[in-house]
Design a protein around this motif. Sequence first.
Motif, mmCIF file in Angstrom:
data_model
loop_
_atom_site.group_PDB
_atom_site.id
_atom_site.type_symbol
_atom_site.label_atom_id
_atom_site.label_comp_id
_atom_site.label_asym_id
_atom_site.label_seq_id
_atom_site.Cartn_x
_atom_site.Cartn_y
_atom_site.Cartn_z
ATOM 1 N N ARG A 176 37.438 37.249 9.229
ATOM 2 C CA ARG A 176 36.426 37.660 10.201
ATOM 3 C C ARG A 176 35.752 36.378 10.685
ATOM 4 O O ARG A 176 35.167 35.654 9.884
ATOM 5 C CB ARG A 176 35.371 38.574 9.572
ATOM 6 C CG ARG A 176 35.908 39.916 9.062
ATOM 7 C CD ARG A 176 36.446 40.780 10.174
ATOM 8 N NE ARG A 176 36.866 42.117 9.746
ATOM 9 C CZ ARG A 176 38.121 42.461 9.456
ATOM 10 N NH1 ARG A 176 39.109 41.580 9.500
ATOM 11 N NH2 ARG A 176 38.412 43.703 9.121
ATOM 12 N N VAL A 208 32.909 34.986 11.901
ATOM 13 C CA VAL A 208 31.503 35.397 12.016
ATOM 14 C C VAL A 208 30.604 34.205 11.753
ATOM 15 O O VAL A 208 30.825 33.464 10.783
ATOM 16 C CB VAL A 208 31.193 36.510 10.975
ATOM 17 C CG1 VAL A 208 29.709 36.872 10.986
ATOM 18 C CG2 VAL A 208 32.047 37.754 11.227
ATOM 19 N N PHE A 261 22.598 41.888 5.709
ATOM 20 C CA PHE A 261 23.334 40.773 6.319
ATOM 21 C C PHE A 261 23.391 40.991 7.824
ATOM 22 O O PHE A 261 23.539 42.126 8.292
ATOM 23 C CB PHE A 261 24.760 40.764 5.758
ATOM 24 C CG PHE A 261 25.693 39.804 6.441
ATOM 25 C CD1 PHE A 261 25.931 38.549 5.901
ATOM 26 C CD2 PHE A 261 26.333 40.153 7.626
ATOM 27 C CE1 PHE A 261 26.798 37.652 6.533
ATOM 28 C CE2 PHE A 261 27.188 39.265 8.271
ATOM 29 C CZ PHE A 261 27.422 38.013 7.719
ATOM 30 N N GLN A 276 30.114 38.136 15.440
ATOM 31 C CA GLN A 276 31.571 38.049 15.313
ATOM 32 C C GLN A 276 32.204 37.849 16.677
ATOM 33 O O GLN A 276 31.885 38.562 17.625
ATOM 34 C CB GLN A 276 32.107 39.329 14.652
ATOM 35 C CG GLN A 276 33.614 39.321 14.490
ATOM 36 C CD GLN A 276 34.162 40.276 13.436
ATOM 37 O OE1 GLN A 276 35.372 40.379 13.276
ATOM 38 N NE2 GLN A 276 33.312 40.948 12.713
ATOM 39 N N HIS A 290 41.158 45.669 6.415
ATOM 40 C CA HIS A 290 40.696 45.610 5.030
ATOM 41 C C HIS A 290 39.682 46.735 4.833
ATOM 42 O O HIS A 290 39.334 47.435 5.778
ATOM 43 C CB HIS A 290 40.117 44.229 4.676
ATOM 44 C CG HIS A 290 38.829 43.857 5.356
ATOM 45 N ND1 HIS A 290 38.279 42.591 5.276
ATOM 46 C CD2 HIS A 290 37.944 44.553 6.119
ATOM 47 C CE1 HIS A 290 37.146 42.542 5.939
ATOM 48 N NE2 HIS A 290 36.924 43.712 6.467
ATOM 49 N N HIS A 330 36.051 47.751 2.238
ATOM 50 C CA HIS A 330 35.091 47.324 1.214
ATOM 51 C C HIS A 330 34.022 48.395 1.072
ATOM 52 O O HIS A 330 33.871 49.261 1.961
ATOM 53 C CB HIS A 330 34.472 45.959 1.547
ATOM 54 C CG HIS A 330 34.194 45.727 3.008
ATOM 55 N ND1 HIS A 330 33.199 46.372 3.681
ATOM 56 C CD2 HIS A 330 34.807 44.932 3.921
ATOM 57 C CE1 HIS A 330 33.189 45.963 4.938
ATOM 58 N NE2 HIS A 330 34.169 45.090 5.128
ATOM 59 N N ARG A 336 28.306 47.673 13.933
ATOM 60 C CA ARG A 336 28.557 46.701 15.007
ATOM 61 C C ARG A 336 27.656 47.084 16.154
ATOM 62 O O ARG A 336 27.551 48.276 16.482
ATOM 63 C CB ARG A 336 29.997 46.762 15.524
ATOM 64 C CG ARG A 336 31.030 47.198 14.519
ATOM 65 C CD ARG A 336 31.513 46.074 13.684
ATOM 66 N NE ARG A 336 32.316 46.562 12.571
ATOM 67 C CZ ARG A 336 32.494 45.877 11.452
ATOM 68 N NH1 ARG A 336 31.918 44.705 11.290
ATOM 69 N NH2 ARG A 336 33.231 46.352 10.491
ATOM 70 N N HIS A 392 39.501 49.174 8.152
ATOM 71 C CA HIS A 392 39.123 48.784 9.513
ATOM 72 C C HIS A 392 39.748 47.465 9.912
ATOM 73 O O HIS A 392 39.855 46.549 9.114
ATOM 74 C CB HIS A 392 37.592 48.744 9.680
ATOM 75 C CG HIS A 392 36.881 47.875 8.692
ATOM 76 N ND1 HIS A 392 36.693 48.242 7.379
ATOM 77 C CD2 HIS A 392 36.293 46.663 8.818
ATOM 78 C CE1 HIS A 392 36.036 47.293 6.746
ATOM 79 N NE2 HIS A 392 35.776 46.313 7.594
ATOM 80 N N HIS A 436 40.133 44.949 13.776
ATOM 81 C CA HIS A 436 39.643 44.802 15.142
ATOM 82 C C HIS A 436 40.717 44.084 15.956
ATOM 83 O O HIS A 436 41.429 43.233 15.420
ATOM 84 C CB HIS A 436 38.366 43.946 15.193
ATOM 85 C CG HIS A 436 37.362 44.242 14.131
ATOM 86 N ND1 HIS A 436 36.733 45.457 14.006
ATOM 87 C CD2 HIS A 436 36.867 43.466 13.134
ATOM 88 C CE1 HIS A 436 35.891 45.410 12.978
ATOM 89 N NE2 HIS A 436 35.957 44.214 12.427
ATOM 90 N N ASP A 473 27.237 42.031 13.651
ATOM 91 C CA ASP A 473 27.586 42.777 12.446
ATOM 92 C C ASP A 473 26.341 42.929 11.583
ATOM 93 O O ASP A 473 25.639 41.947 11.327
ATOM 94 C CB ASP A 473 28.619 42.005 11.612
ATOM 95 C CG ASP A 473 30.003 42.013 12.229
ATOM 96 O OD1 ASP A 473 30.482 43.102 12.572
ATOM 97 O OD2 ASP A 473 30.599 40.929 12.348
ATOM 98 N N LEU A 517 25.409 44.454 7.747
ATOM 99 C CA LEU A 517 25.996 45.028 6.520
ATOM 100 C C LEU A 517 24.949 45.105 5.411
ATOM 101 O O LEU A 517 24.024 44.294 5.358
ATOM 102 C CB LEU A 517 27.171 44.184 6.013
ATOM 103 C CG LEU A 517 28.480 44.264 6.825
ATOM 104 C CD1 LEU A 517 28.531 43.176 7.882
ATOM 105 C CD2 LEU A 517 29.696 44.139 5.920
ATOM 106 N N ILE A 532 24.980 44.134 2.422
ATOM 107 C CA ILE A 532 25.567 43.267 1.382
ATOM 108 C C ILE A 532 24.659 43.107 0.159
ATOM 109 O O ILE A 532 25.111 43.260 -0.976
ATOM 110 C CB ILE A 532 25.877 41.885 1.988
ATOM 111 C CG1 ILE A 532 26.859 42.076 3.135
ATOM 112 C CG2 ILE A 532 26.359 40.903 0.902
ATOM 113 C CD1 ILE A 532 28.029 41.184 3.211
HETATM 114 C C1 1HN Z 1 33.257 42.188 7.383
HETATM 115 O O1 1HN Z 1 34.244 42.771 6.688
HETATM 116 C C2 1HN Z 1 33.224 42.327 8.768
HETATM 117 O O2 1HN Z 1 34.968 43.908 8.862
HETATM 118 C C3 1HN Z 1 32.207 41.717 9.478
HETATM 119 O O3 1HN Z 1 34.324 43.023 10.707
HETATM 120 C C4 1HN Z 1 31.246 40.963 8.865
HETATM 121 C C5 1HN Z 1 30.311 40.038 6.859
HETATM 122 C C6 1HN Z 1 30.330 39.876 5.516
HETATM 123 C C7 1HN Z 1 31.317 40.473 4.754
HETATM 124 C C8 1HN Z 1 32.295 41.242 5.353
HETATM 125 C C9 1HN Z 1 34.237 43.157 9.493
HETATM 126 C C10 1HN Z 1 31.277 40.801 7.492
HETATM 127 C C11 1HN Z 1 32.292 41.413 6.738
#
Ligand code: 1HN
Length: 350
Positions: free
Chosen positions: A73, A75, A94, A98, A109, A111, A117, A150, A152, A164, A166, A168
């Motif tokens: 990513r 970012v 967080f 991006q 991936h 998580h 977004r 997901h 992109h 973004d 999150l 976190i």
């Molecule tokens: C993440 O997985 C994305 O999936 C964007 O687009 C920002 C920031 C920290 C950790 C994972 C994404 C992220 C992220």
Amino acid sequence: MATQQAPARTAERQAFYDTIAPYNLAPLWEKLHHLVTPEPVTQCRPHLWHYDEDVRPHLMRAGGLISAMEATRRVLILENPGYAGEATVTGSLFAGLQLILPGEVAPAHRHTQSALRFIIEGHGAYTAVDGERTTMQPGDFVITPSWTWHDHGNESAEPMVWLDGLDIQIVKLLGASFAEPGAADVQAVTRPEGDSFARFGHNLLPIDWKPEVKTSPVFNYPYEMSRAALAALAKNGPPDPYHGHKMRYVNPATGEWAMPTIGTAIQLLPQGFASLSYRATDATVYVCVEGGGETRVGDAVLNWRPRDIFVVPGWAAHTHHAGAESVLFSFSDRPVQEKLGLWRESRGNE
Ligand code: 1HN
């Protein structure tokens, strides 16, 4: 009354603390006033990023340095100056910007962290969530729920940038982070674009459907629709003196916030509107979508224009002043605080 300061640290007491330290013991009375404060104490600072001048040029430079694929990513973290080195915009959330360039893919991936977004610039890149793609436009609010696959991709001719957000630090605090890469970079499309919106986005729900997860089944809330609602509200009545015309994004299946850990809202401030002083315990990240104005937080004056991003710390009294008719998107950890019975607000001098 409970004492607000640590008791004197005499030589005898210090010797005692040194004696017990090797046993992993420590005196609470030295720490109590830091641990249980009469009011919120936070490292979070008010801060604003001017997108066009201070962020975009660096983000575009990152575009020449690393591909979305290599970065996973691409970012740039919006790091609060009060949390230097901690990759966080508030104590719990967080934020980052991006970039995905024409022809690029950010590989699939999943998580346990939930992501939002909010589209800043560009047209026509997509994000795919569990087999369905949505094409993103500026001002759209898009959700990637916890543990969903997901990826992109940008099949348009322009760079695409989104904010973004999150949860976190929340997931970290709770020790619940899991992540895994997808089997393929681009996940298979299993449902046509717009399928979720048809099922869940029209004040209708499939007849026998019951929610199985806590996140909204609508994963793109188009700006066009939010903006139309705000325009009607502004036409039909006076603004709330603290918030202007402010609406929260809702999970249509439950009436709850759209995401279980991050509360999102959009507000219209009429031209010349000056809000009354307000504070709440949830530190909030704002994006200016349209217009221009300033937010005062203590001594800080945050001057915002379209695409600027700013942070108001929790429990910090603040006012907004809109020079032009303005739209602000915002997000915070309010749903978490509400579920735990911790969220508080205060108006004016309360
Ligand atoms: C993440 O997985 C994305 O999936 C964007 O687009 C920002 C920031 C920290 C950790 C994972 C994404 C992220 C992220």
